[in-house]
Design a protein around this motif. Structure first.
Motif, PDB file in Angstrom:
ATOM      1  N   ARG B  50       0.788  -1.242  -0.093  1.00  0.00           N
ATOM      2  CA  ARG B  50       0.105  -0.143  -0.033  1.00  0.00           C
ATOM      3  C   ARG B  50       0.837   1.393   0.017  1.00  0.00           C
ATOM      4  O   ARG B  50       0.445   2.251  -0.485  1.00  0.00           O
ATOM      5  CB  ARG B  50      -0.757  -0.020   1.264  1.00  0.00           C
ATOM      6  CG  ARG B  50      -2.268   0.806   1.081  1.00  0.00           C
ATOM      7  CD  ARG B  50      -3.188   0.684   2.223  1.00  0.00           C
ATOM      8  NE  ARG B  50      -3.968   1.583   2.393  1.00  0.00           N
ATOM      9  CZ  ARG B  50      -4.673   2.072   3.321  1.00  0.00           C
ATOM     10  NH1 ARG B  50      -4.732   1.106   4.362  1.00  0.00           N
ATOM     11  NH2 ARG B  50      -5.441   3.062   3.197  1.00  0.00           N
ATOM     12  N   ILE B  51       2.013   1.110   0.893  1.00  0.00           N
ATOM     13  CA  ILE B  51       2.944   2.393   0.965  1.00  0.00           C
ATOM     14  C   ILE B  51       3.484   2.638  -0.452  1.00  0.00           C
ATOM     15  O   ILE B  51       3.603   3.800  -0.883  1.00  0.00           O
ATOM     16  CB  ILE B  51       3.960   2.311   2.293  1.00  0.00           C
ATOM     17  CG1 ILE B  51       2.922   2.278   3.331  1.00  0.00           C
ATOM     18  CG2 ILE B  51       4.614   3.544   2.311  1.00  0.00           C
ATOM     19  CD1 ILE B  51       3.998   2.256   4.674  1.00  0.00           C
ATOM     20  N   ALA B  52       4.135   1.627  -1.024  1.00  0.00           N
ATOM     21  CA  ALA B  52       4.880   1.670  -2.279  1.00  0.00           C
ATOM     22  C   ALA B  52       3.913   1.957  -3.507  1.00  0.00           C
ATOM     23  O   ALA B  52       4.451   2.862  -4.163  1.00  0.00           O
ATOM     24  CB  ALA B  52       5.211   0.001  -2.536  1.00  0.00           C
ATOM     25  N   LYS B  53       2.718   1.813  -3.373  1.00  0.00           N
ATOM     26  CA  LYS B  53       1.705   2.125  -4.423  1.00  0.00           C
ATOM     27  C   LYS B  53       1.584   3.591  -4.176  1.00  0.00           C
ATOM     28  O   LYS B  53       1.533   4.403  -5.200  1.00  0.00           O
ATOM     29  CB  LYS B  53       0.315   1.554  -4.200  1.00  0.00           C
ATOM     30  CG  LYS B  53      -0.651   1.412  -5.356  1.00  0.00           C
ATOM     31  CD  LYS B  53      -1.662   0.911  -5.122  1.00  0.00           C
ATOM     32  CE  LYS B  53      -2.764   1.255  -6.252  1.00  0.00           C
ATOM     33  NZ  LYS B  53      -4.063   0.609  -6.108  1.00  0.00           N
ATOM     34  N   ALA B  54       1.276   4.057  -3.125  1.00  0.00           N
ATOM     35  CA  ALA B  54       1.444   5.684  -2.673  1.00  0.00           C
ATOM     36  C   ALA B  54       2.284   6.341  -3.120  1.00  0.00           C
ATOM     37  O   ALA B  54       2.205   7.383  -3.960  1.00  0.00           O
ATOM     38  CB  ALA B  54       0.812   5.913  -1.199  1.00  0.00           C
ATOM     39  N   ILE B  55       3.731   5.741  -3.155  1.00  0.00           N
ATOM     40  CA  ILE B  55       4.675   6.424  -3.443  1.00  0.00           C
ATOM     41  C   ILE B  55       5.013   6.738  -4.904  1.00  0.00           C
ATOM     42  O   ILE B  55       5.085   7.602  -5.366  1.00  0.00           O
ATOM     43  CB  ILE B  55       6.079   5.814  -2.831  1.00  0.00           C
ATOM     44  CG1 ILE B  55       6.063   5.823  -1.287  1.00  0.00           C
ATOM     45  CG2 ILE B  55       7.403   6.382  -3.395  1.00  0.00           C
ATOM     46  CD1 ILE B  55       7.206   4.947  -0.535  1.00  0.00           C
ATOM     47  N   ARG B  56       4.708   5.453  -5.542  1.00  0.00           N
ATOM     48  CA  ARG B  56       4.547   5.376  -7.122  1.00  0.00           C
ATOM     49  C   ARG B  56       3.689   6.264  -7.588  1.00  0.00           C
ATOM     50  O   ARG B  56       4.027   7.289  -8.549  1.00  0.00           O
ATOM     51  CB  ARG B  56       4.315   4.051  -7.334  1.00  0.00           C
ATOM     52  CG  ARG B  56       5.448   3.036  -7.403  1.00  0.00           C
ATOM     53  CD  ARG B  56       5.220   1.809  -8.134  1.00  0.00           C
ATOM     54  NE  ARG B  56       6.295   0.962  -7.857  1.00  0.00           N
ATOM     55  CZ  ARG B  56       6.387  -0.098  -7.198  1.00  0.00           C
ATOM     56  NH1 ARG B  56       5.268  -0.692  -6.793  1.00  0.00           N
ATOM     57  NH2 ARG B  56       7.536  -1.013  -7.010  1.00  0.00           N
ATOM     58  N   THR B  57       2.439   6.305  -7.158  1.00  0.00           N
ATOM     59  CA  THR B  57       1.668   7.222  -7.433  1.00  0.00           C
ATOM     60  C   THR B  57       1.932   8.875  -7.667  1.00  0.00           C
ATOM     61  O   THR B  57       1.894   9.609  -8.522  1.00  0.00           O
ATOM     62  CB  THR B  57       0.099   7.128  -6.768  1.00  0.00           C
ATOM     63  OG1 THR B  57      -0.173   6.071  -6.359  1.00  0.00           O
ATOM     64  CG2 THR B  57      -1.032   8.268  -7.470  1.00  0.00           C
ATOM     65  N   VAL B  58       2.727   9.203  -6.506  1.00  0.00           N
ATOM     66  CA  VAL B  58       3.151  10.543  -6.500  1.00  0.00           C
ATOM     67  C   VAL B  58       4.308  10.912  -7.247  1.00  0.00           C
ATOM     68  O   VAL B  58       4.273  11.876  -8.144  1.00  0.00           O
ATOM     69  CB  VAL B  58       3.490  10.936  -4.937  1.00  0.00           C
ATOM     70  CG1 VAL B  58       3.895  12.491  -4.908  1.00  0.00           C
ATOM     71  CG2 VAL B  58       2.271  10.853  -4.104  1.00  0.00           C
ATOM     72  N   VAL B  59       5.246   9.822  -7.313  1.00  0.00           N
ATOM     73  CA  VAL B  59       6.363  10.078  -8.310  1.00  0.00           C
ATOM     74  C   VAL B  59       5.755   9.929  -9.784  1.00  0.00           C
ATOM     75  O   VAL B  59       6.487  10.804 -10.574  1.00  0.00           O
ATOM     76  CB  VAL B  59       7.293   8.698  -7.999  1.00  0.00           C
ATOM     77  CG1 VAL B  59       8.312   8.677  -9.348  1.00  0.00           C
ATOM     78  CG2 VAL B  59       7.810   8.797  -6.819  1.00  0.00           C
ATOM     79  N   TYR B  60       4.975   9.231 -10.208  1.00  0.00           N
ATOM     80  CA  TYR B  60       4.463   9.211 -11.358  1.00  0.00           C
ATOM     81  C   TYR B  60       3.891  10.515 -12.010  1.00  0.00           C
ATOM     82  O   TYR B  60       3.797  10.969 -13.060  1.00  0.00           O
ATOM     83  CB  TYR B  60       3.479   7.990 -11.656  1.00  0.00           C
ATOM     84  CG  TYR B  60       4.197   6.581 -11.883  1.00  0.00           C
ATOM     85  CD1 TYR B  60       5.796   6.604 -11.716  1.00  0.00           C
ATOM     86  CD2 TYR B  60       3.432   5.427 -11.522  1.00  0.00           C
ATOM     87  CE1 TYR B  60       6.196   5.124 -11.730  1.00  0.00           C
ATOM     88  CE2 TYR B  60       4.166   4.357 -11.414  1.00  0.00           C
ATOM     89  CZ  TYR B  60       5.486   4.102 -11.575  1.00  0.00           C
ATOM     90  OH  TYR B  60       6.113   2.838 -11.333  1.00  0.00           O
ATOM     91  N   ALA B  61       3.054  10.956 -11.127  1.00  0.00           N
ATOM     92  CA  ALA B  61       2.553  12.354 -11.017  1.00  0.00           C
ATOM     93  C   ALA B  61       3.377  13.426 -11.477  1.00  0.00           C
ATOM     94  O   ALA B  61       3.359  14.378 -12.096  1.00  0.00           O
ATOM     95  CB  ALA B  61       1.518  12.856  -9.672  1.00  0.00           C
TER      96      ALA B  61
END
Lengths: 203, 75
Positions: B50-61
């Motif tokens: 879940r944390i990895a997914k959140a980090i990726r979402t922000v980085v991809y943004a």
């Protein structure tokens, strides 16, 4: 986090001495008593009181700094307004390129909210619920979700089949459940495991 | 971008000095490889990622206005 260990004749004296060194007041710190101290005979054979005083970085300051750092590096000059209720922190973002921070169906906003929630509540005694909002997005989204819920409830009734919604975070699922809770002809439940948990409307 | 990843991850871990981000640039994509102290792995991945997914979402943004596709590898 800065901390000092101080000693004094009594615990109170030791704490005061530590607060002086840290240049702060008692409500800003966490105090651990290492040794309460003993009064010896005529001041002899006694041991001094020893305390460890840590300057806890305010949870709110930590969170605001984190959010500011991230928005700066995303190249969005966002203004952040913070509101704190009992155990709830609300961060209201506004600015020009705010769309980047919201993302598709609010996914970036939700990711930021989750990360901020982790940073706020990590190693802290007090628990806060964290809400990150941008240009009134949460309110708009609530309206959209209520419409969606009612439309899909009608669909479930007319087709007499279960209707699954797409995965949503818990607070968005709650909006769907709440909207349809007084509906007589259908019931709702959530299915699946986070992050793929979604609402199902059952006729 | 590298700084952004470090900014996001640093407050989440116990050993911030062990964070490193390697960049691997290819023709059509950029891969960022994040490594943290082995005790901190769980803190950047989280339950069910879940944390990895959140980090990726922000980085991809952050990478939405660059031409190359961005990937974030954790560990």
């Amino acid at each position: 986090m800065r901390q000092v260990t101080a000693s004094g004749q009594t615990v109170e004296e030791a704490v005061q001495s530590a607060l002086k060194q840290l240049n702060t007041s008692e409500d800003q710190v966490k105090i651990d008593i290492i040794d309460e101290g003993k009064k010896g005979f005529l001041g002899l054979f006694g041991s001094k009181a020893v305390v460890k005083v840590s300057l806890a970085e305010n949870q709110l300051q930590r969170a605001t700094k984190y959010l500011t750092n991230i928005t700066d590096q995303l190249g969005v000059a966002a203004q952040i307004d913070v509101k704190v209720n009992d155990n709830e922190m609300i961060f209201e973002l506004s600015g020009e390129k705010i769309a980047i921070l919201i993302g598709k169906r609010g996914q970036t906003l939700n990711a930021l909210q989750y990360l901020l929630h982790l940073v706020v509540n990590r190693k802290s005694d007090k628990y806060y619920t964290v809400i990150v909002d941008a240009e009134g997005y949460r309110a708009r989204r609530q309206g959209t979700l209520e419409n969606l819920a009612n439309r899909l409830a009608d669909k479930a009734i007319s087709t007499k089949r279960e209707v699954s919604l797409e995965p949503m975070p818990s607070f968005e699922r709650k909006i769907i459940h709440t909207t349809l809770q007084d509906h007589n002809e259908i019931s709702t439940y959530s299915h699946g495991v986070e992050p793929n948990r979604h609402v199902v409307i059952k006729p | 971008m590298k700084a952004l990843i470090e900014t996001i991850v640093t407050p989440l871990v116990d050993y911030p000095e062990d964070i490193s981000v390697a960049v691997n640039e290819e023709e059509h994509k950029v891969v960022y490889h994040l490594t943290v102290n082995s005790d901190d792995v769980g803190k950047v991945i989280g339950k069910n990622g879940r944390i990895a997914k959140a980090i990726r979402t922000v980085v991809y943004a952050a990478g939405s206005d660059t031409k190359k596709r961005i990937y974030l590898d954790i560990m």
